[in-house]
Design a protein around this motif. Structure first.
Motif, PDB file in Angstrom:
ATOM      1  N   UNK A 197      30.875  25.884  34.749  1.00 46.72           N
ATOM      2  CA  UNK A 197      29.644  26.110  33.985  1.00 46.72           C
ATOM      3  C   UNK A 197      29.964  26.919  32.730  1.00 46.72           C
ATOM      4  N   UNK A 198      30.778  27.951  32.873  1.00 45.47           N
ATOM      5  CA  UNK A 198      31.143  28.782  31.717  1.00 45.47           C
ATOM      6  C   UNK A 198      31.794  27.929  30.625  1.00 45.47           C
ATOM      7  N   UNK A 199      32.678  27.041  31.018  1.00 42.95           N
ATOM      8  CA  UNK A 199      33.329  26.164  30.020  1.00 42.95           C
ATOM      9  C   UNK A 199      32.316  25.209  29.389  1.00 42.95           C
ATOM     10  N   UNK A 200      31.400  24.669  30.193  1.00 43.85           N
ATOM     11  CA  UNK A 200      30.372  23.771  29.632  1.00 43.85           C
ATOM     12  C   UNK A 200      29.479  24.506  28.645  1.00 43.85           C
ATOM     13  N   UNK A 201      29.326  25.812  28.821  1.00 42.89           N
ATOM     14  CA  UNK A 201      28.524  26.616  27.891  1.00 42.89           C
ATOM     15  C   UNK A 201      29.271  26.913  26.597  1.00 42.89           C
ATOM     16  N   UNK A 202      30.542  26.547  26.524  1.00 44.39           N
ATOM     17  CA  UNK A 202      31.335  26.811  25.329  1.00 44.39           C
ATOM     18  C   UNK A 202      32.032  28.155  25.360  1.00 44.39           C
ATOM     19  N   UNK A 203      32.038  28.801  26.512  1.00 44.14           N
ATOM     20  CA  UNK A 203      32.673  30.111  26.637  1.00 44.14           C
ATOM     21  C   UNK A 203      34.187  29.947  26.709  1.00 44.14           C
ATOM     22  N   UNK A 204      34.905  30.969  26.256  1.00 44.00           N
ATOM     23  CA  UNK A 204      36.374  30.916  26.287  1.00 44.00           C
ATOM     24  C   UNK A 204      36.909  31.991  27.224  1.00 44.00           C
ATOM     25  N   UNK A 205      38.075  31.706  27.766  1.00 43.74           N
ATOM     26  CA  UNK A 205      38.724  32.568  28.751  1.00 43.74           C
ATOM     27  C   UNK A 205      40.082  33.004  28.227  1.00 43.74           C
ATOM     28  N   UNK A 206      40.335  34.297  28.277  1.00 42.97           N
ATOM     29  CA  UNK A 206      41.652  34.852  27.959  1.00 42.97           C
ATOM     30  C   UNK A 206      42.174  35.502  29.237  1.00 42.97           C
ATOM     31  N   UNK A 207      43.179  34.910  29.879  1.00 41.83           N
ATOM     32  CA  UNK A 207      43.676  35.461  31.145  1.00 41.83           C
ATOM     33  C   UNK A 207      44.076  36.932  31.060  1.00 41.83           C
ATOM     34  N   UNK A 208      44.411  37.416  29.871  1.00 41.50           N
ATOM     35  CA  UNK A 208      44.771  38.827  29.715  1.00 41.50           C
ATOM     36  C   UNK A 208      43.580  39.744  29.996  1.00 41.50           C
ATOM     37  N   UNK A 209      42.354  39.198  29.963  1.00 40.98           N
ATOM     38  CA  UNK A 209      41.165  40.010  30.206  1.00 40.98           C
ATOM     39  C   UNK A 209      40.677  39.967  31.658  1.00 40.98           C
ATOM     40  N   UNK A 210      41.336  39.177  32.503  1.00 42.47           N
ATOM     41  CA  UNK A 210      40.943  39.137  33.905  1.00 42.47           C
ATOM     42  C   UNK A 210      41.056  40.542  34.494  1.00 42.47           C
ATOM     43  N   UNK A 211      40.248  40.849  35.490  1.00 39.30           N
ATOM     44  CA  UNK A 211      40.151  42.219  35.977  1.00 39.30           C
ATOM     45  C   UNK A 211      39.867  42.259  37.478  1.00 39.30           C
ATOM     46  N   UNK A 212      40.119  43.397  38.062  1.00 37.69           N
ATOM     47  CA  UNK A 212      39.749  43.655  39.450  1.00 37.69           C
ATOM     48  C   UNK A 212      38.359  44.271  39.451  1.00 37.69           C
ATOM     49  N   UNK A 213      37.416  43.589  40.109  1.00 37.09           N
ATOM     50  CA  UNK A 213      36.027  44.066  40.120  1.00 37.09           C
ATOM     51  C   UNK A 213      35.948  45.349  40.943  1.00 37.09           C
ATOM     52  N   UNK A 214      35.446  46.426  40.336  1.00 32.65           N
ATOM     53  CA  UNK A 214      35.428  47.713  41.033  1.00 32.65           C
ATOM     54  C   UNK A 214      34.506  47.764  42.251  1.00 32.65           C
ATOM     55  N   UNK A 215      33.565  46.841  42.364  1.00 34.11           N
ATOM     56  CA  UNK A 215      32.650  46.845  43.504  1.00 34.11           C
ATOM     57  C   UNK A 215      33.148  45.979  44.660  1.00 34.11           C
ATOM     58  N   UNK A 272      40.642  42.244  48.991  1.00 31.78           N
ATOM     59  CA  UNK A 272      39.755  41.084  49.138  1.00 31.78           C
ATOM     60  C   UNK A 272      40.218  39.974  48.203  1.00 31.78           C
ATOM     61  N   UNK A 273      40.199  38.728  48.663  1.00 31.52           N
ATOM     62  CA  UNK A 273      40.547  37.607  47.775  1.00 31.52           C
ATOM     63  C   UNK A 273      39.523  37.410  46.653  1.00 31.52           C
ATOM     64  N   UNK A 274      38.404  38.128  46.715  1.00 32.24           N
ATOM     65  CA  UNK A 274      37.359  38.027  45.693  1.00 32.24           C
ATOM     66  C   UNK A 274      37.438  39.153  44.667  1.00 32.24           C
ATOM     67  N   UNK A 275      38.380  40.080  44.830  1.00 36.89           N
ATOM     68  CA  UNK A 275      38.446  41.231  43.922  1.00 36.89           C
ATOM     69  C   UNK A 275      38.827  40.817  42.492  1.00 36.89           C
ATOM     70  N   UNK A 276      39.798  39.910  42.349  1.00 40.65           N
ATOM     71  CA  UNK A 276      40.241  39.499  41.013  1.00 40.65           C
ATOM     72  C   UNK A 276      39.187  38.592  40.386  1.00 40.65           C
ATOM     73  N   UNK A 277      38.793  38.922  39.161  1.00 44.50           N
ATOM     74  CA  UNK A 277      37.765  38.176  38.442  1.00 44.50           C
ATOM     75  C   UNK A 277      38.302  37.657  37.108  1.00 44.50           C
ATOM     76  N   UNK A 278      37.778  36.512  36.712  1.00 43.60           N
ATOM     77  CA  UNK A 278      38.038  35.970  35.377  1.00 43.60           C
ATOM     78  C   UNK A 278      36.891  36.412  34.474  1.00 43.60           C
TER      79      UNK A 278
END
Length: 180
Positions: free
Chosen positions: A138-156, A161-167
């Protein structure tokens, strides 16, 4: 209220809490979140969302298709600190029966348009757990761009957890207006 060809994005109503609790209790809907929500947690979230809309004039709008509540889509301000905050995020959560119809993209497109025109935002981000490929599409269909260098571990999300790493995806007002 925001209307699209098939959807209505509107303020929340008390009657939305039952279907919202049902979608928040669905393990498939909540697959990329740490846990399903209890009824009390879901109601508290709905109340927080409604208060955010009242306070800011924008938020995670209740979404209707054919007159029925199907989830939310809209803009919010994350309640955690990360390298990219403070910011405005576009997000969505739809009931499973509403998947596969293009509703998330349609509603998010309308919410972004509102953010960049009425609110005058200069940038909007979106993020999700790495395994959530549907939301990334969906993010790509919206025209959004992804820079893997900005991926992060969600503090919450708990460490390990396999869900901690976020794009993290971004779209600027300039890019939005070029593409719309």
């Amino acid at each position: 209220m925001i209307q699209t060809e098939r959807l209505v994005l509107r303020r929340w109503r008390e009657a939305d809490k039952d279907p919202f609790a049902a979608l928040n209790a669905d393990p498939a809907v909540m697959e990329h979140f740490p846990a399903v929500l209890s009824r009390a947690e879901s109601d508290a979230m709905a109340d927080r969302i409604a208060a955010d809309i009242a306070d800011r004039g924008f938020g995670l709008w209740a979404v209707e298709a054919d007159g029925a509540f199907i989830g939310f889509t809209g803009l919010s301000v994350p309640r955690f600190t990360a390298a990219f905050t403070p910011c405005v995020e576009i997000g969505w959560r739809l009931a499973r029966h509403a998947w596969g119809h293009g509703y998330a993209t349609e509603a998010a497109t309308a919410a972004l348009g509102d953010g960049f025109t009425r609110l005058g935002l200069t940038e909007v981000v979106s993020f999700t757990a790495v395994p959530n490929l549907r939301s990334q599409a969906v993010m790509r269909r919206l025209g959004m761009s992804h820079d893997p260098a900005e991926d992060f571990d969600h503090p919450a999300v708990a460490e390990g957890s396999p869900l901690r790493r976020h794009v993290l995806y971004r779209i600027s007002a300039e890019r939005w207006h070029r593409g719309s």
